[in-house]
Design an enzyme around this catalytic site. Structure first.
Site, PDB file in Angstrom:
ATOM      1  N   GLU A  96       0.792  -1.416  -0.005  1.00  0.00           N
ATOM      2  CA  GLU A  96      -0.001   0.002   0.087  1.00  0.00           C
ATOM      3  C   GLU A  96       0.924   1.102   0.127  1.00  0.00           C
ATOM      4  O   GLU A  96       0.618   2.192  -0.973  1.00  0.00           O
ATOM      5  CB  GLU A  96      -0.911   0.101   1.167  1.00  0.00           C
ATOM      6  CG  GLU A  96      -1.514   1.085   1.602  1.00  0.00           C
ATOM      7  CD  GLU A  96      -1.991   1.362   2.707  1.00  0.00           C
ATOM      8  OE1 GLU A  96      -2.958   2.291   3.231  1.00  0.00           O
ATOM      9  OE2 GLU A  96      -1.833   0.571   3.571  1.00  0.00           O
ATOM     10  N   ILE A 149       2.331  -9.689   2.422  1.00  0.00           N
ATOM     11  CA  ILE A 149       1.762 -11.032   3.251  1.00  0.00           C
ATOM     12  C   ILE A 149       0.368 -10.853   3.834  1.00  0.00           C
ATOM     13  O   ILE A 149      -0.354 -11.817   3.925  1.00  0.00           O
ATOM     14  CB  ILE A 149       2.837 -11.480   4.098  1.00  0.00           C
ATOM     15  CG1 ILE A 149       2.748 -10.520   5.351  1.00  0.00           C
ATOM     16  CG2 ILE A 149       4.254 -11.508   3.424  1.00  0.00           C
ATOM     17  CD1 ILE A 149       3.413 -11.170   6.517  1.00  0.00           C
ATOM     18  N   ASP A 150      -0.019  -9.449   3.811  1.00  0.00           N
ATOM     19  CA  ASP A 150      -1.204  -9.153   4.688  1.00  0.00           C
ATOM     20  C   ASP A 150      -2.307  -9.361   3.609  1.00  0.00           C
ATOM     21  O   ASP A 150      -3.526  -9.584   4.047  1.00  0.00           O
ATOM     22  CB  ASP A 150      -1.501  -7.708   5.235  1.00  0.00           C
ATOM     23  CG  ASP A 150      -0.528  -7.664   6.254  1.00  0.00           C
ATOM     24  OD1 ASP A 150      -0.257  -8.834   7.136  1.00  0.00           O
ATOM     25  OD2 ASP A 150      -0.201  -6.505   6.592  1.00  0.00           O
ATOM     26  N   ARG A 171       7.450 -13.910   7.203  1.00  0.00           N
ATOM     27  CA  ARG A 171       7.922 -13.209   5.990  1.00  0.00           C
ATOM     28  C   ARG A 171       9.185 -14.180   5.418  1.00  0.00           C
ATOM     29  O   ARG A 171       9.458 -13.762   4.386  1.00  0.00           O
ATOM     30  CB  ARG A 171       8.405 -11.989   6.390  1.00  0.00           C
ATOM     31  CG  ARG A 171       7.419 -10.902   6.400  1.00  0.00           C
ATOM     32  CD  ARG A 171       7.954  -9.685   6.560  1.00  0.00           C
ATOM     33  NE  ARG A 171       7.008  -8.476   6.718  1.00  0.00           N
ATOM     34  CZ  ARG A 171       7.204  -7.001   7.188  1.00  0.00           C
ATOM     35  NH1 ARG A 171       8.650  -6.959   7.424  1.00  0.00           N
ATOM     36  NH2 ARG A 171       6.358  -6.403   7.296  1.00  0.00           N
TER      37      ARG A 171
END
Length: 342
Positions: A103, A127-128, A275
């Protein structure tokens, strides 16, 4: 034509697969040359760059992290940031920039492209899985797999000692990792940022599980909040995009469960383990396809766009649209999981 590539924000499995695909197709089919900028937006800001060619990307497909390095640098907050980026792109004879990030990183790319005329193409990474306009982001599948394996392992030790185990996973604003891994791992409670939780209800679910002679597993996203409280913070410092460091809600909840129920409760914080390491097959596949389509967008001069997964198709969407709001867990999906609570 010379194309710049950078990876910004938090690292995740699959970044190297994107770089590899961009370079392989760009060199082999279009005859492009490539410059990699180090450490996210710091690279073009400071002119820190390295040549990328086919030998440079050979063997990196299964590697986690990023060969270019990453950072949370926000060039729009740096003094003369836009001017410095333009000058460094010109100095390295870069005609277009492929920006791989989430983002914040893509938000900068969108502004540079739309407002300042810097030719950028975006690739969604987090990863979100919280970027709107794409069904999935690469890195998510790997993170869910790691979290699910951890939950599987926690079940056996929890049963051995008949204690509550709270597993804290990543997820600042969106609970996709918690929802997917919690459901896949057979968690008895899943807590996400999208819905504030009642500690008494959590304790009731825990007690119900013990009555069935099983030890409870609680999966909680780092950004989850109790109804009568706020975010649990590691400290009050902010990064260059204004984000606070989250950590500790799992430990806080474990103490509350132990205090209110009398049952021993322990916490496991997965943190950056989610991660790291080699990307899953799905993430390698998705990252590779994103890279192939990103360099096609550069060839077409379709700047200001982000490649996105829709079903099984890769499409292009405006970066400004893709970063306008986060994709969060829908209430109906969370309600499905509640069947297994308690």
């Amino acid at each position: 034509m010379r194309v710049g590539v950078l990876t910004g924000g938090g690292d995740c499995p699959g970044l190297n697969a994107v770089i590899r695909a961009i370079v392989r197709k760009g060199v082999q089919e279009y005859g492009y040359e490539f410059t990699g900028f180090r450490d996210g937006w710091r690279g073009p800001l400071d002119g820190d760059a390295v040549r990328l060619d086919i030998p440079a990307v050979r063997g990196i497909l299964p590697r986690g992290g990023t060969i270019l390095g990453s950072s949370r640098t926000n060039p729009l907050k740096a003094e003369d940031g836009v001017r410095r980026i333009r000058e460094n792109l010109a100095a390295h004879e870069v005609d277009a920039l492929v920006v791989i990030g989430g983002e914040d990183t893509l938000g900068v790319a969108a502004r540079l492209s739309d407002e300042f005329g810097v030719p950028c193409v975006g690739v969604p990474k987090t990863i979100d899985n919280d970027l709107s306009a794409t069904d999935y982001t690469f890195g998510f599948d790997t993170a869910v797999g790691i979290a699910t394996e951890a939950i599987d392992r926690l079940h056996t030790t929890a049963e051995s000692h008949m204690r509550v185990l709270v597993c804290e996973v990543m997820g600042r604003h969106a609970g996709w990792i918690a929802l997917h891994s919690g459901l896949a791992g057979g968690a008895n409670v899943i807590l996400i940022p999208e819905r504030r939780f009642d500690v008494d209800q959590v304790c009731a679910w825990v007690t119900s599980r013990f009555k069935a002679s099983y030890a409870p597993i609680v999966v909680i996203a780092e950004g989850a909040m109790p109804k009568d409280g706020d975010l649990v913070l590691k400290d009050g410092t902010l990064d260059s995009f204004g984000h606070v460091r989250l950590s500790g809600v799992g430990e806080w909840l474990a103490k509350e469960i132990e205090r209110r129920t009398g049952n021993e409760a322990r916490t496991t914080v997965l943190g950056h383990v989610q991660r790291g390491g080699t990307p899953s097959a799905f993430d390698r596949w998705l990252a590779t396809r994103f890279g192939l389509h990103a360099i096609e967008a550069v060839r077409d001069g379709d700047f200001g766009k982000m490649v996105a997964l829709r079903g099984t198709d890769i499409v292009r969407v405006p970066m400004s649209e893709a970063t306008a709001q986060l994709k969060t867990v829908e209430p109906s999906l969370y309600e499905e999981a509640q069947v297994f609570f308690g």
